[in-house]
Scaffold this motif. Structure first.
Motif, PDB file in Angstrom:
ATOM      1  N   MET A  24       6.303   7.225  17.053  1.00  0.00           N
ATOM      2  CA  MET A  24       6.987   8.508  17.149  1.00  0.00           C
ATOM      3  C   MET A  24       8.347   8.290  17.808  1.00  0.00           C
TER       4      MET A  24
ATOM      5  N   ASN B 142      10.264  13.200  16.551  1.00  0.00           N
ATOM      6  CA  ASN B 142      10.534  12.983  15.125  1.00  0.00           C
ATOM      7  C   ASN B 142      11.526  14.043  14.656  1.00  0.00           C
TER       8      ASN B 142
ATOM      9  N   GLU C 180       3.061  16.473  18.284  1.00  0.00           N
ATOM     10  CA  GLU C 180       3.693  15.703  17.212  1.00  0.00           C
ATOM     11  C   GLU C 180       3.122  14.297  17.140  1.00  0.00           C
TER      12      GLU C 180
ATOM     13  N   SER D  80      -0.139  14.481  15.477  1.00  0.00           N
ATOM     14  CA  SER D  80      -0.050  14.821  14.059  1.00  0.00           C
ATOM     15  C   SER D  80       0.204  13.611  13.176  1.00  0.00           C
ATOM     16  N   MET D  81       0.665  12.505  13.762  1.00  0.00           N
ATOM     17  CA  MET D  81       0.885  11.284  12.990  1.00  0.00           C
ATOM     18  C   MET D  81       0.013  10.137  13.484  1.00  0.00           C
TER      19      MET D  81
ATOM     20  N   ARG E  61       6.015   5.813   7.923  1.00  0.00           N
ATOM     21  CA  ARG E  61       5.743   6.885   8.875  1.00  0.00           C
ATOM     22  C   ARG E  61       5.358   8.168   8.157  1.00  0.00           C
TER      23      ARG E  61
ATOM     24  N   ARG F  64       1.815  10.141   8.501  1.00  0.00           N
ATOM     25  CA  ARG F  64       1.709  11.538   8.913  1.00  0.00           C
ATOM     26  C   ARG F  64       1.048  12.378   7.828  1.00  0.00           C
TER      27      ARG F  64
ATOM     28  N   THR G 285       6.623  16.428   7.325  1.00  0.00           N
ATOM     29  CA  THR G 285       7.189  16.618   8.651  1.00  0.00           C
ATOM     30  C   THR G 285       6.959  18.048   9.129  1.00  0.00           C
TER      31      THR G 285
END
Length: 356
Positions: A25, A55, A68, A71-72, A253, A257, A336
């Motif tokens: 991140m 991000n 965040e 979330s990834m 990435r 995600r 995103t």
């Protein structure tokens, strides 16, 4: 040589490993900076402003930073700016929170132009693993490493230098690489110089040329970096190309995600974008009921009131769109936080509902 023109004559720094895997991140702790490098690529919405981003997501507090990262499924965080050391307390709080939430296995590295043993010690004490110094270009040819050596001896931080390969500054860059190596710095990351919306004026001011029609890299930057690496194979240098950042790091990435945030009714593409069937209607509940009457299972659709639409498995929406009195689309978007739309394709239908 590695993927997309990237190259290294030393083991990759740990922070780079997480970046290459797409599992890092990026935390912009502030857009403020005192160095004023002419080549800085930071976007206008961030440059010089005391804002935070995790991000692509603008955040107002560090709790949203954790959201965040979750979330990834991030395995590491790169803290950047601006300059994080202009907000030391905030940076220390972010490191501690990341460490508390994700444990010692979560790698944390940081970029700064401020070389200060006291500040570095505070960051290390909070849980920082790796620090990368970005000295101003005016110092490259004559930089002293006394303070850097104090940081290396006083902490267990992995310490590196990270700068761009600036055409016309080859001699100074080469001296910086040699001095860093002699001081025992763990690595020197040399990035391919890129233009962006915020530094585009440098192209004319400095007489630079674009590397190619489809590239944002500056011509001559790659050759400069690789030439230094060839002449000094014993120096721990890693060259990161513009194409590698876009074609490998960012893509991985996004894929990572998307694997976390995609719904069961979404399709994740090879590039990490998400395909959704989308129905727009004035009455979303009525639209969902109409889809149910067409035998679309509840598990293949959901009402998204925030976006003002009903999301449907794209393969099912293609089959039933002709029988719907609403505007229907296949939408491709990034996974995103801002869900930026890449493309939308209208489907056949009567289209009496509202359009986005």
């Amino acid at each position: 040589m590695h993927e997309c023109g990237s190259a290294s004559n030393c083991p990759l720094p740990k922070g780079c490993e997480h970046c290459v895997n797409g599992s890092k991140m990026v935390l912009l702790i502030t857009g403020r900076c005192r160095t004023g490098c002419f080549y800085c690529p930071i976007s206008p919405e961030k440059m010089g402003r005391d804002v935070m981003f995790a991000n692509e997501r603008r955040i107002s507090n560090l709790g949203e930073m954790i959201e965040e990262a979750e979330s990834m499924d991030a395995t590491g965080t790169g803290i950047t700016g601006g300059d994080p050391l202009l907000e030391v307390e905030r940076t220390v709080s972010a490191i501690r929170l990341l460490r508390e939430r994700f444990g010692q296995g979560h790698h944390i590295h940081l970029y700064t132009s401020v070389i200060d043993a006291g500040a570095a010690g505070a960051l290390w004490g909070a849980g920082l693993d790796e620090i990368r110094f970005h000295p101003p270009m005016s110092q490259w040819g004559e930089m002293g490493f006394g303070e850097v050596e104090r940081i290396m001896s006083g902490t267990s931080l992995d310490v590196g230098i990270e700068v761009p390969a600036v055409p016309g500054q080859g001699e100074a860059l080469e001296r910086l690489v040699l001095s860093a190596s002699e001081a025992g710095v763990g690595f020197v990351n040399i990035n391919e110089l890129e233009f962006s919306e915020s530094n585009w004026n440098m192209m004319e001011d400095m007489g630079y040329r674009v590397k190619g029609d489809l590239s944002s890299a500056v011509a001559g930057s790659e050759e400069l970096a690789l030439g230094i690496m060839r002449r000094h194979p014993g120096c721990p240098v890693h060259f990161c190309s513009s194409a590698f950042k876009d074609g490998v790091q960012l893509r991985r990435r996004l894929i990572r995600r998307a694997g976390v945030v995609a719904m069961a009714h979404d399709i994740v593409t090879d590039d990490g974008t998400i395909l959704k069937g989308v129905v727009y209607a004035d009455d979303l509940d009525e639209a969902a009921a109409a889809l149910a009457r067409l035998r679309v299972p509840a598990g293949l659709m959901r009402v998204d009131r925030g976006m003002g639409r009903v999301e449907v498995a794209p393969w099912r929406l293609r089959r039933v769109s002709r029988r719907l009195p609403y505007s229907s689309y296949i939408v491709e978007e990034y996974p995103t936080f801002d869900r930026m739309e890449v493309e939308r394709t209208p489907l056949a239908g009567m289209g009496r509902g509202k359009r986005a």
